[in-house]
Write an enzyme that holds these catalytic residues in place. Structure first.
Site, PDB file in Angstrom:
ATOM      1  N   ASP A  50       0.972  -1.210  -0.151  1.00 55.71           N
ATOM      2  CA  ASP A  50      -0.110   0.083   0.042  1.00 55.71           C
ATOM      3  C   ASP A  50       1.018   1.210  -0.054  1.00 55.71           C
ATOM      4  O   ASP A  50       2.048   1.239   0.406  1.00 55.71           O
ATOM      5  CB  ASP A  50      -0.983   0.124   1.374  1.00 55.71           C
ATOM      6  CG  ASP A  50      -2.119  -1.019   1.173  1.00 55.71           C
ATOM      7  OD1 ASP A  50      -2.237  -1.589  -0.062  1.00 55.71           O
ATOM      8  OD2 ASP A  50      -2.623  -1.241   2.337  1.00 55.71           O
ATOM      9  N   TYR A  78       5.198  -8.206   9.173  1.00 58.88           N
ATOM     10  CA  TYR A  78       4.868  -6.771   9.238  1.00 58.88           C
ATOM     11  C   TYR A  78       5.035  -6.200  10.650  1.00 58.88           C
ATOM     12  O   TYR A  78       4.687  -7.085  11.637  1.00 58.88           O
ATOM     13  CB  TYR A  78       3.437  -6.550   8.536  1.00 58.88           C
ATOM     14  CG  TYR A  78       3.207  -6.754   7.203  1.00 58.88           C
ATOM     15  CD1 TYR A  78       3.370  -5.833   6.346  1.00 58.88           C
ATOM     16  CD2 TYR A  78       3.050  -8.124   7.024  1.00 58.88           C
ATOM     17  CE1 TYR A  78       3.286  -6.163   4.996  1.00 58.88           C
ATOM     18  CE2 TYR A  78       2.609  -8.442   5.444  1.00 58.88           C
ATOM     19  CZ  TYR A  78       2.948  -7.546   4.511  1.00 58.88           C
ATOM     20  OH  TYR A  78       2.772  -7.653   3.169  1.00 58.88           O
ATOM     21  N   ASP A  92      -7.038   2.351   7.443  1.00 58.93           N
ATOM     22  CA  ASP A  92      -6.063   3.125   7.832  1.00 58.93           C
ATOM     23  C   ASP A  92      -6.053   4.472   7.926  1.00 58.93           C
ATOM     24  O   ASP A  92      -7.269   5.038   7.734  1.00 58.93           O
ATOM     25  CB  ASP A  92      -4.837   2.788   6.690  1.00 58.93           C
ATOM     26  CG  ASP A  92      -5.345   3.221   5.179  1.00 58.93           C
ATOM     27  OD1 ASP A  92      -5.998   4.227   5.043  1.00 58.93           O
ATOM     28  OD2 ASP A  92      -4.856   2.620   4.358  1.00 58.93           O
ATOM     29  N   ARG A 187      -4.256  -4.420   7.375  1.00 60.96           N
ATOM     30  CA  ARG A 187      -5.515  -3.549   7.588  1.00 60.96           C
ATOM     31  C   ARG A 187      -6.560  -4.110   8.166  1.00 60.96           C
ATOM     32  O   ARG A 187      -6.988  -3.876   9.210  1.00 60.96           O
ATOM     33  CB  ARG A 187      -5.777  -2.690   6.444  1.00 60.96           C
ATOM     34  CG  ARG A 187      -4.888  -1.738   5.981  1.00 60.96           C
ATOM     35  CD  ARG A 187      -5.153  -0.644   4.819  1.00 60.96           C
ATOM     36  NE  ARG A 187      -5.215  -1.544   3.493  1.00 60.96           N
ATOM     37  CZ  ARG A 187      -6.006  -1.671   2.676  1.00 60.96           C
ATOM     38  NH1 ARG A 187      -7.141  -0.985   2.813  1.00 60.96           N
ATOM     39  NH2 ARG A 187      -5.943  -2.580   1.590  1.00 60.96           N
TER      40      ARG A 187
END
Length: 321
Positions: A50, A78, A92, A187
């Site tokens: 992203d 992550y 987000d 997310r």
């Protein structure tokens, strides 16, 4: 009147650049910038990050693009921060706030419960703001038009998961690290954490720190790449075979190497293997991939003789002061 911009003369470049993608730049924009700096003819990446996200983005050039698909299946790790009590339209910080709720007290015992709950096989509903296709159209296109369409939950695995309480701009938040299977949306994981606590959440930070065998410590930034001269930029590339982690190695003599590159199967005393990286013996060079069944080496993705020659020549140029 400004002077016309000089035309970039492209050249054959082969290898893998491990980029630490900056925030705010799309994966394709980062790829095009690196491609321009290297003056590369052909380039691709191994899966998008992203624009909000930073971190490990392997970029493939030339012959390495033939193996980029293999890396899509790799596990990824992550680091993220989920701000509690605030839900956004995108999950987000780039989305609009759509709900705010009080945040309950989160004890160490509750954190332990969340670790257990979110580790292992999961069923995850893909977010509307994603590139998944529905009737030939990306989900984010529906989302931008204000439409929500039915999606099927997907099977994912969270191999390792840890989290701790923190703050973000004065708001309570969870900082978590997750090693996940392909197709996992971080997310959505952050939003699901918020729902498990009954208050909702959105991500304010997302950083990929590993993908397959590649870690953030191996990466370079676009600014660092730009500061190098052309030879140093080429030297920053890993060879194409860096993408073949987990492949068994098979080496062929010159006669068999030539036949293999022609797409012919070769016979030998090799054990059955689903994935092999095939090299020539003299000179030592990657020829391509394949698999072995019943003592027969069966070609898969092959480099062209021209690509092999270009790679050998570039190695000689780097080795010569």
């Amino acid at each position: 009147m400004s002077a016309p911009r000089a035309r970039v003369v492209r050249r054959p470049v082969h290898g893998v650049l491990l980029l630490d993608k900056p925030r705010g730049l799309s994966s394709n924009d980062a790829l095009q910038k690196a491609k321009w700096l290297l003056r590369a003819e052909k380039a691709g990446h191994t899966g998008t990050l992203d624009p909000l996200a930073t971190g490990v983005l392997p970029l493939c050039f030339g012959a390495a693009t033939k193996f980029s698909q293999l890396h899509l299946d790799a596990d990824k790790t992550y680091e993220a921060i989920a701000v509690l009590g605030v839900k956004t339209s995108t999950g987000d910080a780039e989305g609009e706030v759509i709900a705010q709720r009080p945040v309950p007290a989160v004890t160490q015992e509750r954190l332990a419960q969340l670790r257990a709950q979110f580790t292992g096989p999961q069923r995850q509903l893909p977010p509307m703001h994603s590139a998944l296709k529905k009737d030939g159209k990306a989900l984010y296109e529906y989302a931008r038009a204000g439409q929500e369409v039915a999606r099927e939950p997907r099977d994912i695995t969270v191999h390792a998961f840890d989290l701790a309480l923190t703050e973000d701009a004065g708001r309570p938040a969870l900082r978590f690290t997750a090693r996940v299977s392909k197709g996992t949306y971080i997310r959505t994981l952050g939003e699901d954490l918020g729902e498990a606590l009954g208050c909702g959440a959105h991500l304010s930070l997302l950083r990929r720190i590993a993908t397959g065998p590649f870690g953030i410590g191996q990466c370079t930034s676009l600014a660092a790449l730009e500061a190098l001269d052309e030879d140093e930029r080429l030297a920053a590339l890993l060879p194409a075979e860096a993408l073949l982690d987990g492949h068994a190695r098979v080496t062929l003599d010159p006669d068999n190497a030539g036949r293999f590159l022609s797409g012919l199967r070769r016979r030998g005393h090799w054990p059955d293997q689903d994935a092999v990286a095939v090299f020539g013996e003299r000179p030592v060079a990657l020829l391509g991939t394949g698999h072995v069944k019943a003592g027969e080496l069966i070609p898969g993705r092959l480099l062209s003789p021209i690509e092999i020659q270009q790679i050998l020549q570039s190695h000689e140029a780097i080795a010569t002061p």
